[in-house]
Design a protein around this motif. Structure first.
Motif, short mmCIF file in Angstrom:
data_model
loop_
_atom_site.label_atom_id
_atom_site.label_comp_id
_atom_site.label_asym_id
_atom_site.label_seq_id
_atom_site.Cartn_x
_atom_site.Cartn_y
_atom_site.Cartn_z
N ALA A 42 24.73 -39.61 26.05
CA ALA A 42 24.67 -39.43 24.57
C ALA A 42 23.30 -39.71 23.78
CB ALA A 42 25.91 -39.99 23.69
N HIS A 43 22.63 -39.19 23.16
CA HIS A 43 21.35 -39.65 22.40
C HIS A 43 21.78 -40.15 21.03
CE1 HIS A 43 17.28 -40.32 22.61
NE2 HIS A 43 16.88 -39.21 23.18
N ASN A 44 21.19 -40.89 20.41
CA ASN A 44 21.36 -41.42 19.14
C ASN A 44 21.37 -40.44 18.00
OD1 ASN A 44 21.11 -43.93 20.36
ND2 ASN A 44 19.30 -44.48 19.36
N ASN A 45 21.88 -40.46 16.99
CA ASN A 45 22.31 -39.63 15.94
C ASN A 45 21.25 -38.87 15.61
OD1 ASN A 45 21.25 -40.82 13.12
ND2 ASN A 45 21.76 -42.59 14.36
N TYR A 140 29.50 -43.58 31.16
CA TYR A 140 28.93 -43.28 29.78
C TYR A 140 27.59 -43.78 29.57
CZ TYR A 140 27.88 -43.07 24.96
OH TYR A 140 27.19 -42.98 23.56
N SER A 141 26.64 -43.19 29.10
CA SER A 141 25.25 -43.63 29.04
C SER A 141 24.63 -43.39 27.88
CB SER A 141 24.28 -43.29 30.26
OG SER A 141 22.95 -43.48 30.20
N GLY A 142 24.21 -44.20 26.96
CA GLY A 142 23.28 -43.91 25.72
C GLY A 142 23.76 -44.78 24.60
N TRP A 143 24.20 -43.91 23.38
CA TRP A 143 24.11 -44.10 22.00
C TRP A 143 25.53 -45.23 21.92
CZ3 TRP A 143 26.15 -40.13 17.83
CH2 TRP A 143 26.06 -40.98 16.46
N THR A 144 25.07 -46.49 21.56
CA THR A 144 25.91 -47.63 21.50
C THR A 144 27.12 -47.39 20.86
OG1 THR A 144 23.93 -49.02 22.08
CG2 THR A 144 25.98 -50.44 21.17
N ALA A 145 27.14 -46.85 19.34
CA ALA A 145 28.21 -46.88 18.55
C ALA A 145 29.24 -46.15 19.12
CB ALA A 145 27.83 -46.37 17.25
N VAL A 146 28.88 -44.59 19.57
CA VAL A 146 29.82 -43.67 20.03
C VAL A 146 30.27 -44.29 21.68
CG1 VAL A 146 29.85 -41.51 21.34
CG2 VAL A 146 28.75 -41.80 19.15
N GLY A 147 29.54 -45.16 22.44
CA GLY A 147 29.89 -45.45 23.58
C GLY A 147 31.02 -46.68 23.41
N PHE A 162 24.63 -49.03 27.55
CA PHE A 162 24.48 -48.70 26.34
C PHE A 162 22.91 -49.17 25.79
CE2 PHE A 162 28.86 -50.30 24.97
CZ PHE A 162 29.37 -49.09 25.33
N PHE A 163 22.25 -48.36 25.40
CA PHE A 163 20.81 -48.60 25.02
C PHE A 163 21.10 -49.52 23.63
CE2 PHE A 163 20.03 -45.58 27.99
CZ PHE A 163 18.71 -45.47 28.21
N ALA A 164 20.58 -50.66 23.75
CA ALA A 164 20.88 -51.72 22.60
C ALA A 164 20.65 -51.28 21.33
CB ALA A 164 20.15 -52.93 23.14
N ARG A 173 31.58 -52.89 16.00
CA ARG A 173 31.35 -54.36 16.21
C ARG A 173 32.58 -54.92 16.54
NH1 ARG A 173 26.03 -55.30 15.45
NH2 ARG A 173 26.07 -57.38 15.90
N GLU A 174 33.82 -54.53 15.75
CA GLU A 174 35.02 -55.23 16.24
C GLU A 174 35.61 -54.78 17.33
OE1 GLU A 174 36.38 -57.72 14.36
OE2 GLU A 174 34.55 -57.84 13.30
#
Length: 240
Positions: A42-45, A140-147, A162-164, A173-174
């Motif tokens: 997944a790429h970032n938004n 899974y590899s990529g966009w942190t929030a979705v991951g 995750f790409f930080a 975050r929770e």
């Protein structure tokens, strides 16, 4: 799932475009007679599945021996996007470039996008796992929030890279504390769009006992190519 095109690439990887309802996607598979593990990439938004950096990573990973899939999230790539989404993206970029607080804009835009994107990834995963060339398990590899959301809600995800991102919605975050699968976290030390300390705090928050942080010098798009190979070896330890 309906495949709309396919081509055999120079590295022997088969690239196929598909649609699943309103979801457009791409599947890369290696030359292999046996079913192979699957990695959701997944790429970032806002960035399309056809973005050159994602495609390069996907092809290299498929040549390594994995099936790799990417989709366009709602409002991303060629999918319809609203004027409000475009304005939110513009406001977010302007605030980040100006060094202004972005938390309120980020929460109001990225939070809902995660809520819409994760179910589409799960629908895509359901369809992909019916294909005979894909045998699981799944990474899974990529966009942190979705991951993060996928890692805590989707039991078929066995490992994640995750790409930080220092900027992650509060809900994710929770949720990071609930992650128990093996995790590889990439951090660009001078990332102009993601505060370093936020990224380090997020890494500390992940609940898994098996987590690795790779930090490299450079800005947001400067992740060294060797991290792709390291990522493939990471998935090899947990998916094969």
């Amino acid at each position: 799932m309906r495949f709309t095109s396919e081509q055999r690439l120079d590295d022997g990887v088969l690239e196929r475009e598909f649609t699943l309802g309103e979801i457009p996607g791409t599947l890369w598979t290696p030359e292999s007679a046996a079913p192979v593990p699957l990695i959701l990439m997944a790429h970032n938004n806002g960035l399309p599945k056809g973005e050159s950096r994602l495609v390069a990573r996907a092809r290299h990973t498929a040549a390594y021996g994995y099936a790799v899939a990417a989709i366009d999230a709602p409002g991303c790539g060629d999918r319809p996007r609203s004027a409000a989404d475009d304005q939110a993206r513009a406001d977010l970029r302007r605030a980040m470039q100006a060094g202004e607080p972005v938390d309120e804009i980020f929460e109001s835009f990225i939070g809902p996008l995660v809520e819409k994107t994760v179910p589409e990834w799960q629908t895509t995963l359901d369809a992909l796992l019916t294909l005979p060339e894909i045998g699981g398990p799944v990474g899974y590899s990529g966009w942190t929030a979705v991951g993060i959301r996928l890692a805590v809600t989707e039991p078929r995800i066995a490992a994640a890279g995750f790409f930080a991102g220092g900027y992650v919605p509060l809900a994710q975050r929770e949720e990071a504390r609930q992650i128990t699968i093996p995790l590889l976290f990439l951090l660009q030390w001078d990332d102009e769009g993601n505060p370093r300390q936020r990224a380090l705090d997020l890494f500390e928050a992940f609940g898994t006992k098996e987590k690795t942080l790779h930090a490299n010098m450079g800005g947001h798009v400067g992740t060294p190519w060797f991290e792709v190979d390291d990522g493939n070896r990471f998935f090899g330890r947990h998916l094969k």
